[in-house]
Design a protein around this motif. Structure first.
Motif, mmCIF file in Angstrom:
data_model
loop_
_atom_site.group_PDB
_atom_site.id
_atom_site.type_symbol
_atom_site.label_atom_id
_atom_site.label_comp_id
_atom_site.label_asym_id
_atom_site.label_seq_id
_atom_site.Cartn_x
_atom_site.Cartn_y
_atom_site.Cartn_z
ATOM 1 N N ILE A 1 0.836 -1.201 0.000
ATOM 2 C CA ILE A 1 0.000 0.000 0.000
ATOM 3 C C ILE A 1 0.870 1.251 0.000
ATOM 4 C CG2 ILE A 1 -1.669 1.316 1.359
ATOM 5 C CD1 ILE A 1 -2.721 -1.428 2.366
ATOM 6 N N GLU A 2 1.900 1.255 0.843
ATOM 7 C CA GLU A 2 2.806 2.406 0.905
ATOM 8 C C GLU A 2 3.488 2.645 -0.436
ATOM 9 O OE1 GLU A 2 5.521 1.569 4.049
ATOM 10 O OE2 GLU A 2 4.040 1.854 5.644
ATOM 11 N N GLU A 3 3.938 1.562 -1.088
ATOM 12 C CA GLU A 3 4.626 1.708 -2.370
ATOM 13 C C GLU A 3 3.693 2.261 -3.446
ATOM 14 O OE1 GLU A 3 7.630 1.674 -2.507
ATOM 15 O OE2 GLU A 3 8.341 0.378 -0.886
ATOM 16 N N VAL B 1 -24.424 -10.527 -6.840
ATOM 17 C CA VAL B 1 -23.351 -9.549 -6.927
ATOM 18 C C VAL B 1 -23.942 -8.158 -6.713
ATOM 19 C CG1 VAL B 1 -21.520 -8.558 -8.336
ATOM 20 C CG2 VAL B 1 -22.067 -10.996 -8.538
ATOM 21 N N SER B 2 -23.601 -7.525 -5.594
ATOM 22 C CA SER B 2 -24.096 -6.177 -5.311
ATOM 23 C C SER B 2 -23.596 -5.203 -6.366
ATOM 24 C CB SER B 2 -23.607 -5.725 -3.929
ATOM 25 O OG SER B 2 -23.827 -4.343 -3.737
ATOM 26 N N GLN B 3 -24.427 -4.224 -6.680
ATOM 27 C CA GLN B 3 -24.002 -3.209 -7.645
ATOM 28 C C GLN B 3 -22.812 -2.408 -7.127
ATOM 29 O OE1 GLN B 3 -27.124 -1.120 -9.958
ATOM 30 N NE2 GLN B 3 -28.585 -2.142 -8.594
ATOM 31 N N LEU B 4 -22.659 -2.359 -5.804
ATOM 32 C CA LEU B 4 -21.528 -1.637 -5.223
ATOM 33 C C LEU B 4 -20.206 -2.366 -5.444
ATOM 34 C CD1 LEU B 4 -22.943 -0.276 -1.854
ATOM 35 C CD2 LEU B 4 -22.754 0.883 -4.047
ATOM 36 N N GLU B 5 -20.276 -3.622 -5.938
ATOM 37 C CA GLU B 5 -19.054 -4.346 -6.287
ATOM 38 C C GLU B 5 -18.278 -3.614 -7.377
ATOM 39 O OE1 GLU B 5 -17.568 -7.392 -5.314
ATOM 40 O OE2 GLU B 5 -18.847 -7.215 -3.558
ATOM 41 N N GLN B 6 -18.962 -2.733 -8.106
ATOM 42 C CA GLN B 6 -18.298 -1.979 -9.174
ATOM 43 C C GLN B 6 -17.340 -0.931 -8.618
ATOM 44 O OE1 GLN B 6 -20.712 -0.772 -12.538
ATOM 45 N NE2 GLN B 6 -22.381 -2.121 -11.912
ATOM 46 N N VAL B 7 -17.488 -0.623 -7.324
ATOM 47 C CA VAL B 7 -16.568 0.321 -6.680
ATOM 48 C C VAL B 7 -15.383 -0.460 -6.150
ATOM 49 C CG1 VAL B 7 -16.274 2.022 -4.864
ATOM 50 C CG2 VAL B 7 -18.474 1.837 -6.051
ATOM 51 N N LYS B 8 -14.210 -0.167 -6.648
ATOM 52 C CA LYS B 8 -13.018 -0.915 -6.270
ATOM 53 C C LYS B 8 -12.575 -0.607 -4.849
ATOM 54 C CE LYS B 8 -10.932 -1.457 -10.857
ATOM 55 N NZ LYS B 8 -9.724 -1.223 -11.662
ATOM 56 N N VAL B 9 -11.965 -1.610 -4.221
ATOM 57 C CA VAL B 9 -11.320 -1.398 -2.932
ATOM 58 C C VAL B 9 -10.108 -0.501 -3.162
ATOM 59 C CG1 VAL B 9 -10.066 -2.528 -1.059
ATOM 60 C CG2 VAL B 9 -12.094 -3.629 -2.051
ATOM 61 N N GLY B 10 -9.896 0.450 -2.274
ATOM 62 C CA GLY B 10 -8.764 1.357 -2.445
ATOM 63 C C GLY B 10 -8.559 2.197 -1.201
ATOM 64 N N ALA B 11 -7.917 3.357 -1.370
ATOM 65 C CA ALA B 11 -7.715 4.273 -0.250
ATOM 66 C C ALA B 11 -9.070 4.564 0.386
ATOM 67 C CB ALA B 11 -7.066 5.563 -0.740
ATOM 68 N N GLN C 1 -16.340 18.299 -3.627
ATOM 69 C CA GLN C 1 -14.914 18.267 -3.327
ATOM 70 C C GLN C 1 -14.393 16.836 -3.394
ATOM 71 O OE1 GLN C 1 -13.080 21.195 -2.661
ATOM 72 N NE2 GLN C 1 -15.037 22.032 -3.377
ATOM 73 N N GLU C 2 -13.138 16.670 -3.827
ATOM 74 C CA GLU C 2 -12.465 15.380 -3.786
ATOM 75 C C GLU C 2 -11.801 15.271 -2.415
ATOM 76 O OE1 GLU C 2 -12.539 12.897 -5.839
ATOM 77 O OE2 GLU C 2 -13.765 13.925 -7.342
ATOM 78 N N CYS C 3 -12.368 14.465 -1.541
ATOM 79 C CA CYS C 3 -11.916 14.426 -0.152
ATOM 80 C C CYS C 3 -10.469 13.957 -0.012
ATOM 81 C CB CYS C 3 -12.849 13.539 0.665
ATOM 82 S SG CYS C 3 -14.531 14.199 0.754
ATOM 83 N N GLU C 4 -10.074 12.993 -0.831
ATOM 84 C CA GLU C 4 -8.690 12.511 -0.774
ATOM 85 C C GLU C 4 -7.718 13.638 -1.100
ATOM 86 O OE1 GLU C 4 -5.565 9.527 -0.494
ATOM 87 O OE2 GLU C 4 -7.642 9.622 0.211
ATOM 88 N N GLN C 5 -8.036 14.416 -2.145
ATOM 89 C CA GLN C 5 -7.169 15.525 -2.530
ATOM 90 C C GLN C 5 -7.169 16.609 -1.453
ATOM 91 O OE1 GLN C 5 -5.047 15.570 -5.133
ATOM 92 N NE2 GLN C 5 -5.754 13.465 -5.361
#
Length: 258
Positions: free
Chosen positions: A31-33, A126-136, A204-208
């Motif tokens: 994850i860090e890399e 398969v939930s429709q939310l499966e389309q959202v990838k795991v990430g930050a 707003q993009e919260c991550e940014q």
């Protein structure tokens, strides 16, 4: 590539630190890399980008070696699986029947193929939310909320999201007063999730936004360290009042015209 694999095998056999690692212990480094690749790309430093991409590749090789030692799979299996998936998910490139698709059609086809793959593995629902990838976490939270909004699960305006945030903050305060450690963690997560929703409703993009604050904090704290270094002092030798004064000075310095 073969030389890299042989080096990894040697490290696992002879380096105490490498020998001690497990697939679970290494995930945080992966994850860090990935974040360091993002930072390098943003910097535009080609040498740095090349180095960080190598570090990501190391994580793949390291994990593959450990699973190879278990007799589960090896690096070649990973490559073969990726090759097959890329071809399977790009029929518009490899199959004449799917030529000339638009970008939107390609995206829809990609999701359809992914759903078919899950069904083939025995996953019937398969939930429709499966389309959202795991990430930050911030990115994932915002994408989940945005996708749920498309399915009509959303506040009408930012005021509704703001009221929900106040409700979650009150629940966190109650957990703090009760010193309920388990509930504190859950309520803190709810507060963060609700705050992301407020940010999303404000476009707003919260991550940014958080990354901007992180970069600002690094910059201002470096200013504090530099000023103290001229006085032969370190932050831990100073009071909070002194550090806060220097923080204000750092803020003022940023506002000075160039």
């Amino acid at each position: 590539m073969q030389q890299l694999l042989e080096i990894m095998q040697k490290l696992r056999a002879e380096c105490p630190w490498d020998k001690a690692q497990t697939p679970e212990s290494l995930t945080r480094y992966a994850i860090e890399e990935a974040y360091e690749v993002e930072a390098a790309v943003r910097s535009g430093d080609l040498q740095h980008i090349k180095e960080e991409l190598g570090d990501v590749l190391l994580q793949v090789i390291f994990q593959s070696q450990m699973y190879s030692e278990q007799g589960a799979f090896d690096f070649q299996d990973v490559v073969e699986g990726l090759k097959e998936k890329l071809i399977r998910r790009h029929p518009h490139v490899y199959d004449e029947h799917f030529k000339d698709l638009t970008e939107q059609q390609v995206s829809a086809l990609w999701q359809q193929i992914k759903t078919q793959e899950k069904h083939a593995k025995g996953q019937q629902f398969v939930s429709q939310l499966e389309q959202v990838k795991v990430g930050a976490s911030l990115v994932q939270a915002q994408k989940l909320q945005a996708y749920a909004a498309k399915l009509n699960f959303d506040w009408a305006d930012v005021e509704g999201a703001w009221q929900k945030l106040q409700e979650e903050l009150a629940e966190l305060k109650t957990a703090m007063v009760n010193q309920d450690t388990v509930n504190i963690e859950e309520e803190l997560g709810d507060c963060l999730f609700s705050l992301v929703n407020v940010g999303r409703k404000l476009n707003q993009e919260c991550e940014q936004a958080l990354l901007g604050t992180i970069h600002k904090f690094r910059r201002r704290f470096a200013y504090i360290e530099q000023v103290l270094a001229t006085q032969k002092l370190r932050p831990e030798q100073c009071s909070l009042v002194q550090l806060d004064q220097l923080w204000d000075a750092a803020k003022a310095d940023e506002k000075q015209p160039i």
